[in-house]
Design a protein around this motif. Sequence first.
Motif, PDB file in Angstrom:
ATOM      1  N   GLY A  68      -4.633   2.614  -9.074  1.00 57.56           N
ATOM      2  CA  GLY A  68      -5.387   3.363  -8.066  1.00 57.56           C
ATOM      3  C   GLY A  68      -5.778   4.759  -8.492  1.00 57.56           C
ATOM      4  N   LEU A  72      -8.066   7.564  -6.262  1.00 62.65           N
ATOM      5  CA  LEU A  72      -7.410   8.818  -5.912  1.00 62.65           C
ATOM      6  C   LEU A  72      -8.247  10.012  -6.362  1.00 62.65           C
ATOM      7  N   THR A 308      -3.795  11.927   2.589  1.00 60.21           N
ATOM      8  CA  THR A 308      -4.273  10.574   2.316  1.00 60.21           C
ATOM      9  C   THR A 308      -3.880  10.127   0.918  1.00 60.21           C
ATOM     10  N   ILE A 312      -1.597   6.921  -0.085  1.00 62.60           N
ATOM     11  CA  ILE A 312      -2.110   5.856  -0.938  1.00 62.60           C
ATOM     12  C   ILE A 312      -1.241   5.684  -2.189  1.00 62.60           C
ATOM     13  N   GLY A 361      -1.040  -2.586   0.803  1.00 63.99           N
ATOM     14  CA  GLY A 361      -1.983  -1.530   1.134  1.00 63.99           C
ATOM     15  C   GLY A 361      -3.087  -1.315   0.118  1.00 63.99           C
ATOM     16  N   GLU A 362      -3.313  -2.287  -0.758  1.00 60.05           N
ATOM     17  CA  GLU A 362      -4.295  -2.100  -1.838  1.00 60.05           C
ATOM     18  C   GLU A 362      -5.329  -3.210  -1.788  1.00 60.05           C
ATOM     19  N   ASN A 400      -8.155  -4.326   4.629  1.00 61.39           N
ATOM     20  CA  ASN A 400      -7.566  -3.045   4.239  1.00 61.39           C
ATOM     21  C   ASN A 400      -7.956  -1.917   5.184  1.00 61.39           C
ATOM     22  N   TRP A 405      -1.596   2.306   6.239  1.00 58.28           N
ATOM     23  CA  TRP A 405      -1.210   2.779   4.911  1.00 58.28           C
ATOM     24  C   TRP A 405      -2.097   2.179   3.812  1.00 58.28           C
ATOM     25  N   VAL A 407      -5.479   1.783   1.433  1.00 56.43           N
ATOM     26  CA  VAL A 407      -6.372   2.748   0.787  1.00 56.43           C
ATOM     27  C   VAL A 407      -7.603   2.995   1.656  1.00 56.43           C
TER      28      VAL A 407
END
Length: 457
Positions: A68, A72, A308, A312, A361-362, A400, A405, A407
Amino acid sequence: MQREVNRKLAVGLLAGVIFILAGGIIGLGLAPIAPLLVAIAWIILVMRLAGVTFQDAQAALIKGIEAGIAPLFLFLLIGSMIALWLGTGVIPTMIWLGFKLINPAWFLPTALLTSALVGTMIGSAFTTMSTVGVALMGVGTTLGFNPALVAGMIISGAIFGDKSSPLADSTNLAAAVSGTDLFAHLKNLMWTTLPAMAVTLILAFAFGFSAHHTGGVSVKTAAVTQLIQPTWWTIVPIALILISALAKIPAIPSLLINVVVNTVYYLLSGHSLKAWANLVVNGYKTPSTNATLVALLDRGGMTAMMETIMLIMLALALGGLLSNLGILRAVMNPIVSYLKSQKSIVFATLLTGIATNFLVGEQYLSVMLPGQIFKEDYKRFGLSPLALSRAMEDSGAIANYLVPWGVAGAFASQTLHVPVLSFVPFTFLALFSPVFSLLSALTGIGLRQASQDEVAK
């Protein structure tokens, strides 16, 4: 790093994660960051007792975060761009135009369709939400609409754009993992996407016409438009976004170009380097004392994205542990043997994509994992890989946005300033897409059967 994990242990670990996250976030009303940290510690400690070294657990965790890094960094750029678009008058001008041109009764359908159109053209739901989405959010809340309802329409439109654009990462990933042609995948996706969009549009009209707007709203919007000075410069950064999309420039370079060009204009407009640095780091603060204008415009900046980003990173770390230590596969692989029909395989794919989103969460892993698990079974049941790619996209790629939680959910919440659990009931496209995907499997309408060439492969 994949390893064999005892199924009972894997089920116990997943049950613990669900209990920690659901109990903390829903039961106790905690922000997701703390429960995620506890869930990570739970997995590491239990897996250590099961014989996994701390070094292996750490490597699995880091591998999850590494997946990620691009988003990010992207969030930091988006925070900077939002601040610059505010500082150079781009977003204020878009809000001004919205007040001038949009009839309140038609606002919700307009917000939905505008987000869908922009999302389709640029192929990025995140960029759609952080540009036109921010402006539409300001217009809608000032007109008196429920912020959660406005956010749901914007996000639904952005998701439609993601599902309809050949430039979108999610569509390309789903096509690649399932081994299908991208444009064939996009065409087949419309069997579920268009009905879901039609229902969303009908609900947008229904909510829009049922809302009551008083004269006080008109007075408020008139006052705000008098305080905003529109600028011609708005055309330039928007054109840059569209040109970058048409030129297929990746998201990070595309946003960097936009940030640089807006920086040059901001500095040439008479602002100092110190003011620019404060703007991109801490966000925009309007000099106006008008409460409505302050609520609309005080946002953006890299620091605004830090909560955030923390959220993530922890979600990605949890996903890395569950995936790279083999926990998810230990639970899922035995389930495959119980699937006996085309309906059951599609339902299992949808359920896996949605569940993976809530567990890790991805988004990308939630697309890839069902594809890897069920790909051979679609052949076994005589279904085309296009049926698999659509089920992957209708669940893994969009659920998602419904995860606090996740992304996408965390980004939408931060950008539009609405909690995830508040906009979830109104994000109709994300809610109805898997429903229509399941209906397709149950009725056989639009469910692609394998061709002779696909069976031979």
